[in-house]
Design an enzyme around this catalytic site. Structure first.
Site, PDB file in Angstrom:
ATOM      1  N   CYS A 118      68.173 -25.497 -10.035  1.00 21.53           N
ATOM      2  CA  CYS A 118      67.033 -24.870  -9.359  1.00 21.53           C
ATOM      3  C   CYS A 118      67.396 -23.574  -8.646  1.00 21.53           C
ATOM      4  O   CYS A 118      66.502 -22.831  -8.237  1.00 21.53           O
ATOM      5  CB  CYS A 118      66.426 -25.848  -8.367  1.00 21.53           C
ATOM      6  SG  CYS A 118      65.843 -27.388  -9.124  1.00 21.53           S
ATOM      7  N   ASN A 175      57.622 -29.509  -7.609  1.00 24.53           N
ATOM      8  CA  ASN A 175      58.914 -28.837  -7.725  1.00 24.53           C
ATOM      9  C   ASN A 175      58.949 -28.087  -9.052  1.00 24.53           C
ATOM     10  O   ASN A 175      59.124 -28.687 -10.113  1.00 24.53           O
ATOM     11  CB  ASN A 175      60.048 -29.869  -7.652  1.00 24.53           C
ATOM     12  CG  ASN A 175      61.429 -29.247  -7.755  1.00 24.53           C
ATOM     13  OD1 ASN A 175      61.569 -28.038  -8.004  1.00 24.53           O
ATOM     14  ND2 ASN A 175      62.455 -30.043  -7.581  1.00 24.53           N
ATOM     15  N   HIS A 229      60.098 -14.701   7.877  1.00 27.67           N
ATOM     16  CA  HIS A 229      59.574 -15.671   6.906  1.00 27.67           C
ATOM     17  C   HIS A 229      60.733 -16.408   6.233  1.00 27.67           C
ATOM     18  O   HIS A 229      61.800 -15.826   5.987  1.00 27.67           O
ATOM     19  CB  HIS A 229      58.725 -14.969   5.845  1.00 27.67           C
ATOM     20  CG  HIS A 229      57.650 -14.095   6.411  1.00 27.67           C
ATOM     21  ND1 HIS A 229      56.525 -14.595   7.035  1.00 27.67           N
ATOM     22  CD2 HIS A 229      57.536 -12.748   6.461  1.00 27.67           C
ATOM     23  CE1 HIS A 229      55.763 -13.603   7.439  1.00 27.67           C
ATOM     24  NE2 HIS A 229      56.351 -12.459   7.106  1.00 27.67           N
ATOM     25  N   HIS A 266      53.110 -29.249  -2.352  1.00 25.31           N
ATOM     26  CA  HIS A 266      51.875 -30.014  -2.448  1.00 25.31           C
ATOM     27  C   HIS A 266      51.005 -29.535  -3.610  1.00 25.31           C
ATOM     28  O   HIS A 266      50.454 -30.353  -4.367  1.00 25.31           O
ATOM     29  CB  HIS A 266      51.094 -29.879  -1.126  1.00 25.31           C
ATOM     30  CG  HIS A 266      49.811 -30.645  -1.108  1.00 25.31           C
ATOM     31  ND1 HIS A 266      48.604 -30.109  -1.528  1.00 25.31           N
ATOM     32  CD2 HIS A 266      49.533 -31.920  -0.712  1.00 25.31           C
ATOM     33  CE1 HIS A 266      47.662 -31.007  -1.396  1.00 25.31           C
ATOM     34  NE2 HIS A 266      48.181 -32.114  -0.898  1.00 25.31           N
ATOM     35  N   HIS A 282      79.297 -22.010  -4.013  1.00 30.36           N
ATOM     36  CA  HIS A 282      79.501 -22.996  -5.078  1.00 30.36           C
ATOM     37  C   HIS A 282      80.496 -24.044  -4.599  1.00 30.36           C
ATOM     38  O   HIS A 282      81.616 -23.727  -4.231  1.00 30.36           O
ATOM     39  CB  HIS A 282      80.036 -22.307  -6.343  1.00 30.36           C
ATOM     40  CG  HIS A 282      79.720 -23.038  -7.608  1.00 30.36           C
ATOM     41  ND1 HIS A 282      80.065 -24.360  -7.807  1.00 30.36           N
ATOM     42  CD2 HIS A 282      79.073 -22.646  -8.733  1.00 30.36           C
ATOM     43  CE1 HIS A 282      79.651 -24.740  -9.007  1.00 30.36           C
ATOM     44  NE2 HIS A 282      79.042 -23.724  -9.585  1.00 30.36           N
ATOM     45  N   HIS A 319      63.500 -23.654  -1.039  1.00 29.92           N
ATOM     46  CA  HIS A 319      63.210 -24.250  -2.341  1.00 29.92           C
ATOM     47  C   HIS A 319      62.450 -25.561  -2.170  1.00 29.92           C
ATOM     48  O   HIS A 319      62.893 -26.468  -1.468  1.00 29.92           O
ATOM     49  CB  HIS A 319      64.524 -24.491  -3.093  1.00 29.92           C
ATOM     50  CG  HIS A 319      64.365 -25.388  -4.292  1.00 29.92           C
ATOM     51  ND1 HIS A 319      63.435 -25.158  -5.271  1.00 29.92           N
ATOM     52  CD2 HIS A 319      65.023 -26.527  -4.655  1.00 29.92           C
ATOM     53  CE1 HIS A 319      63.525 -26.107  -6.190  1.00 29.92           C
ATOM     54  NE2 HIS A 319      64.470 -26.944  -5.833  1.00 29.92           N
TER      55      HIS A 319
END
Length: 496
Positions: free
Chosen positions: A224, A424, A387, A420, A303, A391
């Site tokens: 993702c 995802n 802001h 919502h 990572h 994810h």
């Protein structure tokens, strides 16, 4: 009885004390130099005209010194501007909006689960409990192949989903920006689980008849967080290719990855992942500066793949019956927390004001020297960003980051509402969140945005953007027909 001493916390407004401290530390050099400059100016004003002329005449200028000084200044200026990285602008972006025919209400999802897993009622109950607490709404969408009973995850159906999602996002981007296919110099497509031959980037090149010398890349298997990896790759390429346009396409193709087995760790993605995609136009052209929405400031990648647990916490494998699925480890949130800690340790010095860095340093020294049990100081990232786009991987991910970063409900509103409304959508979720903030009219010139994404491997990646201009509330986009209903209240449990 003598009156009790007043409570310090109630008699002094600590909020204003902290604001004063932050102002003094963050403007320390200004506060130091301004009195010095004022003093020099006063002394110059006190001098008479004759004294100023005499002072000027007393200075001796040598031609060789002037030439050497000029050459040195020009040389330093040339080196500075040559070594300065090019500004990367986000001109605009477009998000794919699935059709109503792909909608999967809770009742439909559970009915299909009961029919597909008729021999395993415990798996159906597990999916129902997950869906009740997922934070997803009734309007999320799955591709047509998953609506069949049983699903038909064929290669043809997967290609069909990829074409619909990617081409729709690209067409919207062309319409919004006026970009022509021949103007694209760099193309990057990222999709983690679906990697056909020819690649998805080749599919885009074939559809839009892009130039033969285009620099194309296809990223797969990176989870993702691949969207921000694509942004980082585009940034590096735009640094070495002047006057260029780069298009990044971020998506996840659901069709071939719907798990039909019994393993609970592999059933989780069925409940959370939904259709989605985004196309982003980046450019290093100076002519795009005025109309560009954002400027890329930082990209920080972390990572943790050297650790075995982190490497296997999101793992594609076969279950005992030979059915392939994505297994999510129970340690996922703990590993994500460690990855986030490493990432913010790197990005903190780049974005935090001096006052927060000083407090963090003093607390760290105090714990090392005086008392190891001192509570570590958590920097206030709200001072660095207006802001936050976290994810939308799941409710637990958003909750954990809100708690760790001490964010308000408004700061994570875009992430919760995206989860919502769209579910995802993997690497493209960050762009649905940006679109939500724009649809609410919250993006002002100079605002700073922090995008945070997690991915298999395990990775935590961050991107920092600065709003280039005040963005008018858009009349189109994925939120056009529902933004008036948001934000909505999301209960802890939705009884099905």
């Amino acid at each position: 009885m003598p009156p009790a001493s007043p409570d310090f916390s109630s008699s002094v407004k600590l909020k204003y004390v902290k604001l004063g401290y932050q102002y003094v530390v963050d403007h320390f050099l200004t506060l130091l130099l301004v009195p010095v400059m004022v003093g020099i100016l006063i002394e110059v004003v006190r001098l008479g005209p004759e004294e100023i002329v005499n002072l000027w005449n007393s200075l001796h200028f040598d031609l060789i010194q002037i030439l050497c000084s000029s050459f040195f200044i020009i040389f330093i200026a040339t080196v500075y501007f040559m070594s300065k990285p090019r500004c990367i602008y986000l001109v605009d972006y477009a998000c794919y909006k699935p059709p109503v025919t792909c909608r999967v209400p809770f009742a439909t999802f559970m009915e299909h689960s009961r029919l597909i897993l008729s021999n395993n009622p415990k798996s159906v109950e597990f999916q129902m409990r997950i869906l009740e607490r997922s934070g997803l709404g009734e309007e999320t969408c799955l591709p047509p192949a998953i609506h069949y009973i049983p699903p038909k995850p064929t290669m043809e159906a997967a290609r069909g989903e990829a074409e619909v999602v990617i081409f729709s996002a690209m067409d919207s981007l062309f319409k919004k920006t006026g970009l022509k296919p021949k103007d694209i110099d760099i193309l990057i497509v990222n999709c983690s689980l679906f990697s056909p031959t020819p690649s998805l980037s080749a599919m885009v090149i074939n559809k839009y008849k892009l130039r033969s010398n285009i620099k194309s890349f296809n990223l797969s298997g990176m989870g993702c967080s691949a969207g921000l990896i694509s942004i980082d790759l585009a940034r590096d390429l735009l640094q070495v290719h002047p006057n260029s346009n780069a298009v990044v396409v971020s998506t996840e193709i659901i069709t071939p990855n719907y798990y039909q087995g019994k393993e609970r760790a592999m059933l989780l993605p069925n409940c959370l992942f939904r259709m989605g995609g985004a196309a982003i136009l980046l450019s290093n052209r100076r002519s795009e500066r005025r109309r560009a929405k954002y400027r890329l400031v930082h990209v920080v990648r972390t990572h943790k793949g050297a650790d075995d647990k982190a490497y296997r916490c999101v793992f594609e494998e076969e279950d005992k019956e030979g059915k392939v699925g994505i297994s999510l480890s129970k340690d996922l949130m703990a590993i994500a927390g460690e990855a986030l800690k490493s990432n913010i340790t790197t990005i903190g010095p780049l974005v935090l004001p001096g006052s927060e860095q000083l407090l963090f340093l003093l607390t760290l020294i105090g714990r090392k020297i005086f008392n190891p049990k001192w509570k570590p100081y958590i920097p206030d990232f709200k001072l660095a960003f207006e802001h936050f786009c976290i994810h939308a991987g799941g409710r637990a991910v958003i909750d954990e980051l809100q708690k760790n970063l001490q964010l308000s409900a408004e700061h994570v509103e875009a992430s919760r509402m995206t989860l919502h409304r769209f579910g995802n959508t993997s690497s493209s979720s960050l762009w649905y969140e940006m679109s939500y903030l724009e649809a609410k009219g919250r993006m002002k010139k100079g605002d700073r945005i922090w995008q945070i994404a997690f991915g298999s491997g395990f990775k935590c990646n961050s991107a920092v953007w600065k709003c280039n201009r005040t963005i008018k509330t858009p009349t189109d986009g994925p939120w056009e027909d529902c933004i008036h209903r948001y934000p909505v209240h999301i209960p802890e449990v939705v009884k099905l």
